[in-house]
Every structure is written in structure tokens, then in C-alpha cells.
Design an enzyme around this catalytic site. Sequence first.
Site, PDB file in Angstrom:
ATOM      1  N   HIS A   9     -18.337   4.990  34.350  1.00  0.00           N
ATOM      2  CA  HIS A   9     -17.565   4.393  35.447  1.00  0.00           C
ATOM      3  C   HIS A   9     -17.807   5.201  36.723  1.00  0.00           C
ATOM      4  O   HIS A   9     -17.979   6.424  36.671  1.00  0.00           O
ATOM      5  CB  HIS A   9     -16.078   4.355  35.103  1.00  0.00           C
ATOM      6  CG  HIS A   9     -15.725   3.144  34.302  1.00  0.00           C
ATOM      7  ND1 HIS A   9     -14.707   2.285  34.638  1.00  0.00           N
ATOM      8  CD2 HIS A   9     -16.305   2.626  33.193  1.00  0.00           C
ATOM      9  CE1 HIS A   9     -14.652   1.300  33.757  1.00  0.00           C
ATOM     10  NE2 HIS A   9     -15.609   1.478  32.867  1.00  0.00           N
ATOM     11  N   GLU A  10     -17.827   4.466  37.836  1.00  0.00           N
ATOM     12  CA  GLU A  10     -18.111   5.055  39.153  1.00  0.00           C
ATOM     13  C   GLU A  10     -19.451   5.784  39.235  1.00  0.00           C
ATOM     14  O   GLU A  10     -19.585   6.771  39.957  1.00  0.00           O
ATOM     15  CB  GLU A  10     -16.997   6.016  39.611  1.00  0.00           C
ATOM     16  CG  GLU A  10     -15.640   5.379  39.788  1.00  0.00           C
ATOM     17  CD  GLU A  10     -14.818   5.389  38.500  1.00  0.00           C
ATOM     18  OE1 GLU A  10     -14.992   6.298  37.681  1.00  0.00           O
ATOM     19  OE2 GLU A  10     -13.998   4.469  38.326  1.00  0.00           O
ATOM     20  N   SER A  29     -14.830   3.837  52.050  1.00  0.00           N
ATOM     21  CA  SER A  29     -14.747   5.277  52.103  1.00  0.00           C
ATOM     22  C   SER A  29     -14.871   5.751  53.551  1.00  0.00           C
ATOM     23  O   SER A  29     -15.666   5.248  54.322  1.00  0.00           O
ATOM     24  CB  SER A  29     -15.849   5.835  51.220  1.00  0.00           C
ATOM     25  OG  SER A  29     -16.585   6.765  51.907  1.00  0.00           O
ATOM     26  N   HIS A  65     -13.126   9.547  26.162  1.00  0.00           N
ATOM     27  CA  HIS A  65     -13.043   9.362  27.617  1.00  0.00           C
ATOM     28  C   HIS A  65     -13.210  10.696  28.314  1.00  0.00           C
ATOM     29  O   HIS A  65     -12.489  11.652  28.008  1.00  0.00           O
ATOM     30  CB  HIS A  65     -11.687   8.742  28.000  1.00  0.00           C
ATOM     31  CG  HIS A  65     -11.579   8.430  29.464  1.00  0.00           C
ATOM     32  ND1 HIS A  65     -10.493   8.789  30.235  1.00  0.00           N
ATOM     33  CD2 HIS A  65     -12.442   7.813  30.308  1.00  0.00           C
ATOM     34  CE1 HIS A  65     -10.689   8.384  31.482  1.00  0.00           C
ATOM     35  NE2 HIS A  65     -11.857   7.786  31.554  1.00  0.00           N
ATOM     36  N   HIS A  66     -14.174  10.765  29.206  1.00  0.00           N
ATOM     37  CA  HIS A  66     -14.379  11.950  30.045  1.00  0.00           C
ATOM     38  C   HIS A  66     -14.229  11.573  31.507  1.00  0.00           C
ATOM     39  O   HIS A  66     -15.201  11.182  32.151  1.00  0.00           O
ATOM     40  CB  HIS A  66     -15.791  12.526  29.849  1.00  0.00           C
ATOM     41  CG  HIS A  66     -16.011  13.165  28.513  1.00  0.00           C
ATOM     42  ND1 HIS A  66     -17.267  13.440  28.028  1.00  0.00           N
ATOM     43  CD2 HIS A  66     -15.134  13.586  27.562  1.00  0.00           C
ATOM     44  CE1 HIS A  66     -17.157  14.015  26.827  1.00  0.00           C
ATOM     45  NE2 HIS A  66     -15.876  14.100  26.520  1.00  0.00           N
ATOM     46  N   GLU A  67     -13.026  11.627  32.024  1.00  0.00           N
ATOM     47  CA  GLU A  67     -12.856  11.489  33.470  1.00  0.00           C
ATOM     48  C   GLU A  67     -13.230  12.851  34.057  1.00  0.00           C
ATOM     49  O   GLU A  67     -12.614  13.858  33.704  1.00  0.00           O
ATOM     50  CB  GLU A  67     -11.411  11.112  33.805  1.00  0.00           C
ATOM     51  CG  GLU A  67     -11.088  11.091  35.292  1.00  0.00           C
ATOM     52  CD  GLU A  67     -12.014  10.179  36.083  1.00  0.00           C
ATOM     53  OE1 GLU A  67     -11.958   8.958  35.892  1.00  0.00           O
ATOM     54  OE2 GLU A  67     -12.799  10.696  36.912  1.00  0.00           O
ATOM     55  N   GLU A  81      -9.729  -4.093  36.690  1.00  0.00           N
ATOM     56  CA  GLU A  81      -8.619  -3.165  36.929  1.00  0.00           C
ATOM     57  C   GLU A  81      -7.974  -3.372  38.308  1.00  0.00           C
ATOM     58  O   GLU A  81      -6.786  -3.124  38.472  1.00  0.00           O
ATOM     59  CB  GLU A  81      -9.092  -1.715  36.795  1.00  0.00           C
ATOM     60  CG  GLU A  81     -10.146  -1.323  37.826  1.00  0.00           C
ATOM     61  CD  GLU A  81     -10.684   0.115  37.634  1.00  0.00           C
ATOM     62  OE1 GLU A  81     -10.594   0.638  36.524  1.00  0.00           O
ATOM     63  OE2 GLU A  81     -11.199   0.668  38.610  1.00  0.00           O
TER      64      GLU A  81
HETATM   65  C1  NOJ Z   1     -11.265   4.458  37.046  1.00  0.00           C
HETATM   66  C2  NOJ Z   1     -11.889   3.704  35.929  1.00  0.00           C
HETATM   67  O1  NOJ Z   1     -12.578   2.580  36.394  1.00  0.00           O
HETATM   68  C3  NOJ Z   1     -10.797   3.305  34.966  1.00  0.00           C
HETATM   69  O2  NOJ Z   1     -11.330   2.507  33.939  1.00  0.00           O
HETATM   70  C4  NOJ Z   1     -10.122   4.535  34.437  1.00  0.00           C
HETATM   71  O3  NOJ Z   1      -9.040   4.135  33.641  1.00  0.00           O
HETATM   72  C5  NOJ Z   1      -9.616   5.419  35.564  1.00  0.00           C
HETATM   73  N1  NOJ Z   1     -10.625   5.631  36.525  1.00  0.00           N
HETATM   74  C6  NOJ Z   1      -9.143   6.757  35.053  1.00  0.00           C
HETATM   75  O4  NOJ Z   1     -10.226   7.496  34.591  1.00  0.00           O
HETATM   76 CA    CA Z   2     -13.386   2.257  38.756  1.00  0.00          CA
END
Ligand code: NOJ
Ligand code: CA
Length: 703
Positions: free
Chosen positions: A484-485, A196, A414-416, A509
Site C-alpha cells: 500500500h502507498e 500533497s 501487516h507492516h505499516e 477505504e
Molecule cells: C492505509 C492503507 O491503505 C490501509 O489499508 C491501512 O489500513 C492503513 N493505511 C493503516 O496502515
Molecule cells: Ca492507502
Amino acid sequence: MKLIGKLTLLFIIFSTFEIAALSSIYSPNKILRLDFQLFPDGTPAYTLSRKGTQVIKTSELGIFLREAVPLKNGFSIIKTDSVLVDSLWNPVWGEVKTIRDYHRELKITLLQKETERQIVLTFRLFDEGLGFRYEFPAQKNLSYFIVSDEHTQFNLGEDHSAFWIPGDYDSNEHMYSKTLLSKVDANIGASAGEISTKRIIGKNYVQSPLMLKSVNGLYINIFEAALTDYSAMHLEIDQQRFVLKTHLTPDAFGNKAYMQTPCKTPWRTVLVSDKAVDILASKMILNLNEPSKIENTEWITPMKYVGIWWEMHINKSTWNYADAGNIKLKGFDWNSLTPNGRHGATTANTKRYIDFAAKYGFGGVLIEGWNVGWEDWFGQWKEEVFDFVTPYPDFDVEELSKYAKSKNVKLIMHHETSASVTNYERRMDEAFAFMKKYDYPAVKTGYVGRIIPRGEWHDGQWMVQHYSRVAEKLAENKLMLNAHEPVRPTGLHRTYPNWLASEAARGNEFNAWSVGNPPDHETILPFTRLLGGPMDYTPGIFQIKLNHLDKNKIEQVHTTLVKQMALFVTMYSPLQMAADLPENYEKHLDAFQFIIDVAVDWDNTIYLEAEPGDYITVARKAKGTNNWFIGAITDENERQTTISLNFLDKDKTYTAVIYADAKDAHWEKNPMAYQITKQKVTFNDKLNLRLAPGGGCAISIVE
Ligand code: NOJ
Ligand code: CA
């Protein structure tokens, strides 16, 4: 010469004065010893020894406060207490059924005369390591304070080898480098290529957990436990003296933490053993965390799942429904968009995955890209991206909820958030109510991008509080979490067992769309990231070369097919995704059988052999059964090994199915070649395993 002689003498006299240890304790089996002392100026310090050898040489402790006298020196001891703790507890899910918490605790209450402030240093010494933290009791002269820096040293004193990723307040998704401490160059990074830009360049700091192999062959790991209400710890390296120092994640003002007494820091931890497997088997991080806050845990269910996910990562389909950008959430007419024809999360495709899950016994189906906002979600640093409750026009949530129920499969939400966390906080209640309404028992959250509130980092105190707040709120609703993250886990899944897994590292991924993860990556993660808790690594990619849909695609997974199976055992998680496409599994049903059979919750785990960066072999006993599963993985080197099955019940005969790399398998040249053999085994047997370069071996042993 004479002058140097005199200086040395002076130094020796001076050091002898300093080294009058004031308190010492031993770990229960006496292998480890902790010495606590105050320097003549009242600076607290500790030393950690193993069998008489100093692992952490005398190291200073202290906390710097913003605009106040540092809690660093001028201390005197007003009280010391010591107690031996020996107790057993059962995790809701885990690698073993019962965990022993066996340690000696030393509590030192210190008074800073000048300010009349008290702090308590609490040390817990286990046979495999040390945890210690600063505690700030409620008191007249210290009610509220701002931490400007933490001065905790880990004085290694020697140039050990380190497995490190560069310091980065926003991401753990880096490749590991293995170098001597003197050769760490975290400014140019670990070839991750995505460091980053927001790092403070010019300081050589790395992330924790930091895995070390000492000059005399000890395995040492430096980390933290129970990170709540504080910012995450990186480690600064003094490359002349090999002293590490805490480097906390700042906020927009450069402050590290806001504290209100009574309060405490997370535990600072040091694991040490002459056996690498002891680091993997240690439960110290969990033992340092608070017991479960959730009383009734019956609704918490480990599971394997599949999902509409990999197909987007390999660009077979898209998260977004249309290709238009610049969409405003409020009042937008989604039906006015022209679909791009490649949307993954359609009703029909979701049904296909539900059918697949039902047919092969998977508990859940994750669907990403179901909700509006993906046209324009990435890299915008904008507030309103997703609302978490509006499905795209081609995703019939009502019907799918009924369909999944009829097939006895759970949908995974899923909650992005695209790191717009203020937006998520405002919408969380409604989003969780939506999950309840449509019977989604679990959510995968995501924090891709730069954090809003702007100026905050993924690893800062504000975000650390946020992740726990989400886990708590989900628990109130009897919902499970896979983040995630987030900041990397520090054992909080003991306290919030509904927090099944996190990503917080470079997952599978990366193999879909970048230079990928080198073959040694998965042999390092259990020694680093996984010490804090399960990882949603998303193993199980069978189609290794990714040019099957698009012949120009050069990316590939950097393992053999069999190693992808072994990862279900070596990468412990109560939530495991079989990440590949259904059609790819159906081409290899004989191998897929292992993924169908393998458990995700265990009564026992035995790490048979391991070396960070090289190999790991582990055997696990599935919960409530007599069945064992073995996973063995290697790095880019071929490996032959013999394992004894002496952990099996003596009076039983089992059937072992051995999924092995074919003789000519190779992660790059021939990754998908495997052979499956079956044999009867007893506790007397030994198995010879051969792992291809970048390969693995997976074994099921069923009574
Ligand atoms: C990053 C995540 O690690 C992944 O699993 C996800 O598909 C994408 N972001 C989109 O939210
Ligand atoms: Ca990720």
C-alpha cells in the site's frame, strides 16, 4: 501580410527539410507505424501513426545530464537493427492463461560526436501500442551520470479529453477529473482535497497512466513499463500546443536519477485503439517487463481474504491498544499501558475472523494493529515507530498461528512502515523471519506519511528501488507481497510474481472516512492505475450507509451493494479482500454466495464493453474450470445492456445465477436492494442486464 506569407513559406521549406524520416517500422498487423528521424541538429524524434493518422506527432527525445553535455542533440546514427518477435508465455497467475508477445523491434544506436558517447533507442511496436526506452551501454566516456531531466515528448497536437489526477510525488490517492487537455488545472487539483503540499506548485503536470480520448474518438493511454532503478514519470502539459513531456520525480537535490552503465530507462508507452476494450485487454505493459526472476513459483497462491481492517476504518475499533502518545520503541513496557478497550486485533477477535474465513472458504485473514507502535504512528515523521515483531499484550501470535493452521487458514501480516523506510530496511530480515516462524505467507506493507530518508518521495528512484528490494527479499523467503502507498505499478509483477497486488490509487477505504469515491471512479481505474498491475481495492462492502453503528456518521460507499460484488470481477486482482465485517455478510448470505464462489485466477478474460468514466462489462473464465464470472458496473447513470454468452462452450448447458440491482435500487437512495435469479443458459443465449444508477451486475455461470 507579405511578411507572414514569407514566414509561412520559410517554415514550410524548413519543415520539409526536417521531416526526412530515416527509419520506419510497422506493427505485426500493419495497423501502427513508427517513424524515427534525426533533425538537422542531430536531435532524435519519433512519430506514431495508426492507419495513416498521426497519433503522436513528431516528438523529440533526449536526456539532460547534470553538469554535462545533454544527450539531446548532435547525434548521428551508427547502426539500426530490426527484428520481429512472436512468442508465448504463461504468467504464474493472471487474467489469461497464455500471453502472446508479438511485436517488431527497432534498435537505433546513436553516437554523439562531441562527447563520443553512445546511446541506444529501442522501440517495440505492438498492434495496440508502442514502447520505447533509452539504453546506455557500458563505455569509456559514459560510466556514471546523473539525470537532471528527461526530454521525452508525446506530441498529441490536439486538445483531447483526459482522465487525470494531479501530479504528486507522494500519492496516487486522488479522484479523477475528466477535462480537455487545455482545461487541466493540476495546480488546484482534482477536488481530491489532499494534494500533497510537497508538489512543485506552478507546473501543470499530471500522473500517468494518462487516459485520453482523442478528438476523433481514439483511445490513447500514455504510461511507462518496468520502472526499476529510475524515478516515476509524471507528464507536463503544454496547453497551447498539446505536447506532453516527461516530468520525473526528483530527490532532495532535485536530481532525477543516478545511473551507472550499462543501464536503461523504463519503457515509455503509448497504447492506442479505436475500441476502449482493447486498452483494458492489452498485455503490452506486461510484455515489456522482464520474465519472472523466481524459478519455483508453486508457493505463490492467489487468494481471497478477510480481515481486521474495515472495522478500524469505520471506527468500530482501533489499531492502537492504548490512547497514550509519545512512546519510545526501545525498552518501553507495553504492559504498563491501560488498554482503551476498543482494540481490534485481539486474540478473540482474530479467532472470530479465522472461524469466518474457514467457514466460507477464504484463504487468509489480514490483521492490522497487531503490533506495538500505533498509539503514535501518524504524521510524526519520526524514525522509530514500529519494530514489526512485538505483538500487543492482547494478541497471542503463537496461539493464533496454531489456531489458524488447525482451521486451514493463513494469517496475513501487516507492516505499516509509516514511511520510515530506513527503519523498515534495518528490521526487514528480522520481520520476515518472524513471518516464517509464525507461518504468515504474505505481507501487506504500507507507506503512510512522509518518507524517511527525509527529502525522498514515494515516487523517487530511492523508493522505487526499495519496493523492488522488498519484493526480492520476500521472494528469497517464499513470501508474497501486497504494497500500500507504493509507486504505481508498471508490470513488475511479471518479474516478481510474488508481488500479488498494490494499492497505489484511491481505494474503497476513502468511502469510510472522506467524501469518498464518486460512482464513476471504478470505471476509470481499469483504464489507468490497473494497467500497471492488480490493485488491492478491497471491494465487497455490503453495509453501504455507514451510520449503522454511529447514527451521526454521514459517510457512505458510493455504489450499490451489487456493484461491490461486480468489482470482484471488473477490478482484476489475484488477491481480493472481502472487506466488510463478517456480521454484515451474514445478513446477506444469499448475495455473499457470489463472493464465496468468484475466482481470483483466470484462464481467459473477455472485455465485452467499456467506456472510461461510464461503464465496464467483463467475463472471466476461472482457472482450470469451465465456470465463468461476469461483472458489469456503471457510473452514476442507470444502464441497460444486452450481452451475448457466445463465449460459452457450444455443447454445454450451464446454470447462471444473476445478482442484479433491484428495480428501485440507487447508490444513494436505495443502495442495498438486490434481486437474485437463476436460469439455465447456453452459448446461444443473450442476457439483458439493468444496472441501477451507481450500480452493477454480477453473474456466475457454472457448468
Ligand atoms: C492505509 C492503507 O491503505 C490501509 O489499508 C491501512 O489500513 C492503513 N493505511 C493503516 O496502515
Ligand atoms: Ca492507502
